[in-house]
Motif scaffolding. Structure first.
Motif, short mmCIF file in Angstrom:
data_model
loop_
_atom_site.label_atom_id
_atom_site.label_comp_id
_atom_site.label_asym_id
_atom_site.label_seq_id
_atom_site.Cartn_x
_atom_site.Cartn_y
_atom_site.Cartn_z
N TRP A 1 74.71 -20.94 35.53
CA TRP A 1 74.47 -22.38 36.18
C TRP A 1 75.60 -22.83 37.01
O TRP A 1 75.27 -23.19 37.85
CB TRP A 1 74.33 -23.29 34.85
N HIS B 1 69.76 -22.25 30.71
CA HIS B 1 68.81 -21.63 31.85
C HIS B 1 67.71 -22.53 32.04
O HIS B 1 67.41 -22.44 33.29
CB HIS B 1 68.35 -20.26 31.25
N GLU B 2 67.37 -23.20 31.27
CA GLU B 2 66.08 -24.29 31.37
C GLU B 2 66.64 -25.30 32.50
O GLU B 2 65.90 -25.57 33.51
CB GLU B 2 65.63 -25.05 30.34
N GLN C 1 68.95 -25.14 34.58
CA GLN C 1 69.31 -24.46 36.06
C GLN C 1 68.02 -24.09 36.78
O GLN C 1 68.03 -24.59 37.87
CB GLN C 1 70.04 -22.97 35.83
N ALA C 2 66.92 -23.76 36.16
CA ALA C 2 65.54 -23.54 36.61
C ALA C 2 65.20 -25.01 36.95
O ALA C 2 64.65 -24.97 38.41
CB ALA C 2 64.94 -22.88 35.75
N GLN D 1 64.62 -25.54 40.99
CA GLN D 1 63.23 -26.08 41.48
C GLN D 1 62.99 -27.18 42.24
O GLN D 1 62.53 -27.50 43.36
CB GLN D 1 62.31 -26.01 40.30
#
Length: 272
Positions: free
Chosen positions: A34, A260-261, A263-264, A268
């Motif tokens: 991240w 991870h969530e 970062q995504a 986005q």
């Protein structure tokens, strides 16, 4: 991931360490990836920690040992903010320090004088070798009129083997015995967040506060006017979230189970 509102696109981030990036000496999964993605995207950020025990250099070294690129000037501690606050309010003050090397160094770095008696200010952080004698000395100085400043009110710190008492646990004793509440510098006070924002030259409205503790990280971000992103990776969990929301009196704008969530979601929003 869940959202209360959709906050503005982040132009900068204030990122908690304990419970968000690592537990003790163990990196939380996804932290290295991240942070690398933030660097690649050119998003400015500061690691903002209530932990006053170590220097920015030591925190940066710990992060690098985990594979996370970090420089000392990317770390903002409650010790730095507390020393800056005292130097601004009382230039040249004499300070009795209950704390470890990071707090001592920050006080000296601001041109303040560390003393063992007759202090203008009692400055207290986490001290894992604190003695009853030094507690007694601090209480007597507070009774004699010294101003009481607290780096941070964290009652607990998440470590690899479990939680340990934090600076706030020591402060509970000092406030009860000293008879006066401290000036709180670290989260949930906005003083540390405002200090970090000034260092980034960033506006609160476009700077996300990311942390794991509803009572400190998220409360401080909300008070300073920052959008808030709660990580369920430390003190606050899915099981105790609603209880902590009730205690904090605020809701996070965003809630993530993993880095991870997070970062995504950010990538986005940035369209990368």
């Amino acid at each position: 991931m869940s959202a209360t509102v959709c906050p503005p696109l982040p132009r900068a981030l204030l990122i908690d360490l304990d419970g968000t990036i690592y537990h003790g000496g163990r990196m939380i999964e996804g932290a290295d990836v991240w942070i690398a993605s933030l660097r690649e995207a050119g998003l400015p950020y500061l690691f903002v920690t209530n932990n006053s025990t170590a220097s920015p250099e030591a925190f940066a070294e710990r992060l690098r040992a985990m594979g996370i690129a970090a420089e000392p000037d990317q770390v903002c501690t409650s010790a730095q903010a507390a020393a800056s606050y005292i130097a601004t309010e009382r230039p040249g003050a004499s300070v009795f320090v209950i704390g470890e090397s990071g707090l001592q160094d920050a006080v000296v770095g601001q041109g303040l004088t560390v003393v063992e008696r007759d202090a203008d200010v009692v400055l207290q952080g986490l001290d894992r070798e604190l003695s009853y004698e030094r507690l007694t000395r601090a209480v007597r100085m507070i009774h004699a009129g010294a101003r009481y400043v607290l780096t941070n009110p964290d009652l607990l710190l998440p470590m690899e083997e479990g939680v340990i008492p934090g600076a706030g646990s020591i402060a509970a004793l000092l406030e009860a015995a000293g008879g006066v509440p401290p000036v709180v510098i670290g989260k949930p006070s906005s003083i540390l967040v405002d200090y970090a924002l000034a260092r980034l030259s960033a506006s609160a409205e476009q700077t996300w506060m990311v942390g794991d503790n509803m009572l400190t990280d998220i409360a401080a971000g909300a008070r300073a006017g920052c959008p808030t992103a709660l990580m369920l990776t430390g003190i606050t969990t899915a099981d105790n979230l609603e209880r902590y929301i009730d205690r904090a009196g605020v809701r996070p704008d965003l809630v993530f189970h993993t880095l991870h969530e997070l970062q995504a979601y950010i990538m986005q929003r940035l369209g990368t």
